[in-house]
Design an enzyme around this catalytic site. Structure first.
Site, PDB file in Angstrom:
ATOM      1  N   GLU A 185      -6.158  -5.115   2.423  1.00  0.00           N
ATOM      2  CA  GLU A 185      -6.569  -6.178   1.487  1.00  0.00           C
ATOM      3  C   GLU A 185      -5.400  -7.139   1.240  1.00  0.00           C
ATOM      4  O   GLU A 185      -5.573  -8.364   1.241  1.00  0.00           O
ATOM      5  CB  GLU A 185      -7.034  -5.578   0.145  1.00  0.00           C
ATOM      6  CG  GLU A 185      -8.332  -4.787   0.215  1.00  0.00           C
ATOM      7  CD  GLU A 185      -8.159  -3.381   0.784  1.00  0.00           C
ATOM      8  OE1 GLU A 185      -7.014  -2.927   0.955  1.00  0.00           O
ATOM      9  OE2 GLU A 185      -9.184  -2.734   1.074  1.00  0.00           O
ATOM     10  N   SER A 217       8.150   2.016  -3.319  1.00  0.00           N
ATOM     11  CA  SER A 217       6.920   2.188  -4.124  1.00  0.00           C
ATOM     12  C   SER A 217       7.152   3.073  -5.341  1.00  0.00           C
ATOM     13  O   SER A 217       7.939   4.014  -5.303  1.00  0.00           O
ATOM     14  CB  SER A 217       5.820   2.816  -3.275  1.00  0.00           C
ATOM     15  OG  SER A 217       5.592   2.065  -2.125  1.00  0.00           O
ATOM     16  N   GLY A 240      12.899   3.836  -0.585  1.00  0.00           N
ATOM     17  CA  GLY A 240      12.450   4.080  -1.957  1.00  0.00           C
ATOM     18  C   GLY A 240      12.020   2.797  -2.639  1.00  0.00           C
ATOM     19  O   GLY A 240      12.730   2.278  -3.503  1.00  0.00           O
ATOM     20  N   SER A 242       8.532   8.448   2.212  1.00  0.00           N
ATOM     21  CA  SER A 242       8.453   9.234   3.447  1.00  0.00           C
ATOM     22  C   SER A 242       9.821   9.790   3.807  1.00  0.00           C
ATOM     23  O   SER A 242      10.821   9.069   3.728  1.00  0.00           O
ATOM     24  CB  SER A 242       7.974   8.364   4.616  1.00  0.00           C
ATOM     25  OG  SER A 242       6.708   7.846   4.344  1.00  0.00           O
ATOM     26  N   GLU A 253       9.683  -4.351   9.008  1.00  0.00           N
ATOM     27  CA  GLU A 253       8.719  -3.245   9.016  1.00  0.00           C
ATOM     28  C   GLU A 253       7.389  -3.709   9.598  1.00  0.00           C
ATOM     29  O   GLU A 253       6.783  -3.043  10.412  1.00  0.00           O
ATOM     30  CB  GLU A 253       8.523  -2.706   7.595  1.00  0.00           C
ATOM     31  CG  GLU A 253       7.552  -1.529   7.537  1.00  0.00           C
ATOM     32  CD  GLU A 253       7.346  -0.984   6.128  1.00  0.00           C
ATOM     33  OE1 GLU A 253       7.539  -1.738   5.159  1.00  0.00           O
ATOM     34  OE2 GLU A 253       6.994   0.196   6.018  1.00  0.00           O
TER      35      GLU A 253
HETATM   36  C1  LIG Z   1       1.560   7.398   4.933  1.00  0.00           C
HETATM   37  C2  LIG Z   1       2.248   6.523   3.937  1.00  0.00           C
HETATM   38  C3  LIG Z   1       3.636   6.460   3.930  1.00  0.00           C
HETATM   39  C4  LIG Z   1       4.312   5.666   2.994  1.00  0.00           C
HETATM   40  N1  LIG Z   1       5.681   5.641   2.997  1.00  0.00           N
HETATM   41  C5  LIG Z   1       6.345   4.911   2.054  1.00  0.00           C
HETATM   42  C6  LIG Z   1       7.782   4.931   2.002  1.00  0.00           C
HETATM   43  O1  LIG Z   1       8.451   5.576   2.814  1.00  0.00           O
HETATM   44  N2  LIG Z   1       8.399   4.225   1.033  1.00  0.00           N
HETATM   45  C7  LIG Z   1       7.699   3.485   0.107  1.00  0.00           C
HETATM   46  O2  LIG Z   1       8.338   2.842  -0.725  1.00  0.00           O
HETATM   47  N3  LIG Z   1       6.336   3.464   0.124  1.00  0.00           N
HETATM   48  C8  LIG Z   1       5.651   4.165   1.065  1.00  0.00           C
HETATM   49  N4  LIG Z   1       4.260   4.157   1.087  1.00  0.00           N
HETATM   50  C9  LIG Z   1       3.557   3.472  -0.002  1.00  0.00           C
HETATM   51  C10 LIG Z   1       2.802   2.239   0.415  1.00  0.00           C
HETATM   52  O3  LIG Z   1       3.680   1.168   0.647  1.00  0.00           O
HETATM   53  C11 LIG Z   1       1.810   1.942  -0.723  1.00  0.00           C
HETATM   54  O4  LIG Z   1       0.868   3.000  -0.720  1.00  0.00           O
HETATM   55  C12 LIG Z   1       1.115   0.636  -0.562  1.00  0.00           C
HETATM   56  O5  LIG Z   1       2.003  -0.416  -0.768  1.00  0.00           O
HETATM   57  C13 LIG Z   1      -0.089   0.503  -1.539  1.00  0.00           C
HETATM   58  O6  LIG Z   1       0.328   0.735  -2.832  1.00  0.00           O
HETATM   59  P1  LIG Z   1      -0.456   1.763  -3.781  1.00  0.00           P
HETATM   60  O7  LIG Z   1      -0.633   3.037  -3.022  1.00  0.00           O
HETATM   61  O8  LIG Z   1       0.263   1.811  -5.085  1.00  0.00           O
HETATM   62  O9  LIG Z   1      -1.910   1.144  -3.980  1.00  0.00           O
HETATM   63  P2  LIG Z   1      -2.315  -0.029  -4.990  1.00  0.00           P
HETATM   64  O10 LIG Z   1      -1.360  -1.161  -4.862  1.00  0.00           O
HETATM   65  O11 LIG Z   1      -2.508   0.561  -6.337  1.00  0.00           O
HETATM   66  O12 LIG Z   1      -3.692  -0.490  -4.395  1.00  0.00           O
HETATM   67  C14 LIG Z   1      -4.909   0.244  -4.608  1.00  0.00           C
HETATM   68  C15 LIG Z   1      -6.043  -0.522  -3.931  1.00  0.00           C
HETATM   69  O13 LIG Z   1      -6.217  -1.830  -4.535  1.00  0.00           O
HETATM   70  C16 LIG Z   1      -6.099  -2.860  -3.552  1.00  0.00           C
HETATM   71  N5  LIG Z   1      -5.417  -4.024  -4.140  1.00  0.00           N
HETATM   72  C17 LIG Z   1      -4.276  -4.006  -4.877  1.00  0.00           C
HETATM   73  N6  LIG Z   1      -3.903  -5.262  -5.202  1.00  0.00           N
HETATM   74  C18 LIG Z   1      -4.826  -6.109  -4.650  1.00  0.00           C
HETATM   75  C19 LIG Z   1      -4.971  -7.533  -4.618  1.00  0.00           C
HETATM   76  N7  LIG Z   1      -4.109  -8.350  -5.228  1.00  0.00           N
HETATM   77  N8  LIG Z   1      -6.023  -8.057  -3.933  1.00  0.00           N
HETATM   78  C20 LIG Z   1      -6.905  -7.234  -3.294  1.00  0.00           C
HETATM   79  N9  LIG Z   1      -6.818  -5.870  -3.304  1.00  0.00           N
HETATM   80  C21 LIG Z   1      -5.787  -5.315  -3.963  1.00  0.00           C
HETATM   81  C22 LIG Z   1      -5.279  -2.259  -2.443  1.00  0.00           C
HETATM   82  O14 LIG Z   1      -5.510  -2.895  -1.204  1.00  0.00           O
HETATM   83  C23 LIG Z   1      -5.767  -0.801  -2.433  1.00  0.00           C
HETATM   84  O15 LIG Z   1      -6.959  -0.689  -1.716  1.00  0.00           O
HETATM   85  C24 LIG Z   1       3.567   4.924   2.030  1.00  0.00           C
HETATM   86  C25 LIG Z   1       2.162   5.000   2.044  1.00  0.00           C
HETATM   87  C26 LIG Z   1       1.510   5.777   2.979  1.00  0.00           C
HETATM   88  C27 LIG Z   1       0.010   5.825   2.952  1.00  0.00           C
END
Ligand SMILES: Cc1cc2nc3c(=O)[nH]c(=O)nc-3n(C[C@H](O)[C@H](O)[C@H](O)COP(=O)(O)OP(=O)(O)OC[C@H]3O[C@@H](n4cnc5c(N)ncnc54)[C@H](O)[C@@H]3O)c2cc1C
Length: 397
Positions: free
Chosen positions: A381, A133, A131, A165, A248
């Protein structure tokens, strides 16, 4: 770097190979590739499988014996995963517990926490979720807002997590919460173990593009969690989380490359039996080039994994260079999915259980699942930023 296996490692490989040949259940064989694994019934079936692996001494191979592991090296762990891939056996279902929380507790946990949780992780008696994100804290994880306020000897938690997840089937979760909102954002965070049955926790599954609901929203409303469940020091959870994330990204990457090989072997078999214009797809020179490129990429990943492995065997902690493998793996994974789609053609969109879905619809699932490869465990990224700034020493902006 020594590429040869010792006689003892070779004999371990033979032992594992024989055990798997006799013991992989028919209903699970080949299912680890890209089948749905998030339904409760499937998870229970996979728990049984992990228990069988554990009884045979094949779970927590590199964990110390005092915690119920085998006390072997990470080499045996890699050999096991290679053999499981070869036998088309599914991996242990309690992956977050085994690969992330277990090593974190061994580094930062109290004796009581290790005794309470490690054995149950090994036996899949308790499944774990991560937990971290939140809606406004993904890449910028330190922005997390879930609050934990001390009330006597419990923390009262309020906030929301997302993309968690397996939370819908998890017994426990390792969470990051904010305990000091006045501190700079990386400082006031605490790493907390939370029983998912705690009153005040609501788990809502989110359906993904694959049609499966593997991840969830988790709402915490006045959830009361014992302060004894803090891992490491209060307000110093960021350092604990970095240990978890390093495992991880680095250790799991070696396993990812092995599952990529499994997919590649299936792709080759698929290309050999799929007819295109009267010939096997595998005879098409352009497709052959693409499959050869994927094979080279898979081999590069393996060698890069061995490089990290050499560091770990020399006692070094996983470092930022592990990001190279995760970044490259996610690209190769998506390329592989695309080539499979090309081999199959329009039928690649048909999903299970249709009788028209090639390979029981596993490629359709795989292609959609691969879209998340460049997001989970650090987006591409962000990984490029880490490599640029922390490995290559480029200026921050
Ligand atoms: C299949 C799957 C399983 C997951 N399981 C878990 C889980 O079990 N537990 C958990 O805690 N999380 C989980 N996640 C979450 C995952 O860690 C996040 O989706 C990830 O860290 C990206 O965060 P966000 O989705 O908020 O995107 P954002 O951080 O909002 O990013 C959106 C876009 O902006 C880009 N971006 C953001 N900041 C920058 C920067 N500084 N420079 C350049 N580009 C940037 C990113 O690359 C992305 O393309 C999971 C995600 C997926 C897809």
């Amino acid at each position: 770097m020594d590429f040869d296996f010792t006689p003892a490692q070779q004999s371990f490989r033979n032992e594992v190979r024989a055990w798997l040949a006799a013991r992989v259940p028919a209903d699970l064989k080949g299912r680890g590739f890209a089948a749905s694994r998030a339904g409760r019934a499937q998870v229970d079936r996979l728990r049984e499988w992990q228990r069988a692996l554990h009884e045979a001494g094949y779970v927590g191979i590199d964990w110390p014996r005092e915690y119920g592991g085998r006390g072997a090296s990470i080499m045996e762990q890699i050999i096991l995963y290679e053999e499981m891939s070869r036998a088309q056996a599914p991996q242990p279902v309690n992956r977050s517990g085994l690969s992330m929380l277990g090593p974190t507790l061994m580094t930062h946990g109290t004796l009581a926490q290790r005794e309470r949780h490690l054995a149950k992780i090994l036996m899949a008696e308790e499944i774990w979720c991560q937990g971290f994100s939140e809606p406004n804290a993904g890449s910028d994880l330190a922005n997390l807002q879930t609050r934990a306020v001390l009330d006597g000897d419990v923390y009262v938690i309020n906030g929301q997590k997302v993309w968690t997840s397996m939370a819908h089937v998890a017994d426990w979760g390792f969470f990051l919460v904010r305990t000091d909102p006045a501190a700079p954002k990386h400082k006031g965070i605490t790493f907390l173990l939370i029983d998912m049955k705690t009153p005040g926790i609501t788990v809502r599954p989110l359906t993904q593009i694959t049609g499966e609901a593997e991840f969830n929203e988790v709402f915490l409303e006045n959830a009361r969690v014992p302060a004894a469940n803090v891992v490491g020091k209060v307000n110093e959870g960021w350092g604990v989380a970095l240990t978890t994330l390093a495992y991880e990204r680095d250790v799991l990457t070696m396993i990812r490359h092995i599952s990529l090989r499994t997919a590649l072997e299936r792709l080759v078999a698929l290309a050999r039996r799929t007819k295109k214009n009267g010939h096997a797809a595998a005879d098409d020179p352009v497709l052959r080039q693409k499959i050869a490129n994927l094979t080279i990429a898979e081999r590069c990943l393996q060698l890069n994994g061995y490089r990290s492995l050499t560091g770990i065997l020399k006692g070094q902690a996983p470092g930022p260079e592990g990001s190279t493998s995760k970044l490259f793996w996610s690209q190769v994974d998506q390329d592989l999915a695309e080539v499979a789609t090309e081999v199959i053609g329009p039928y690649s969109q048909i999903e299970a259980p249709s009788e028209w879905a090639p390979d029981e619809g596993q490629w359709e699932f795989y292609c959609l699942l691969a879209r998340g490869s460049g997001i989970r465990a650090g987006t591409s990224e962000i990984l490029r930023n880490i490599l640029g700034e922390r490995v290559l020493g480029l200026p921050k902006d």
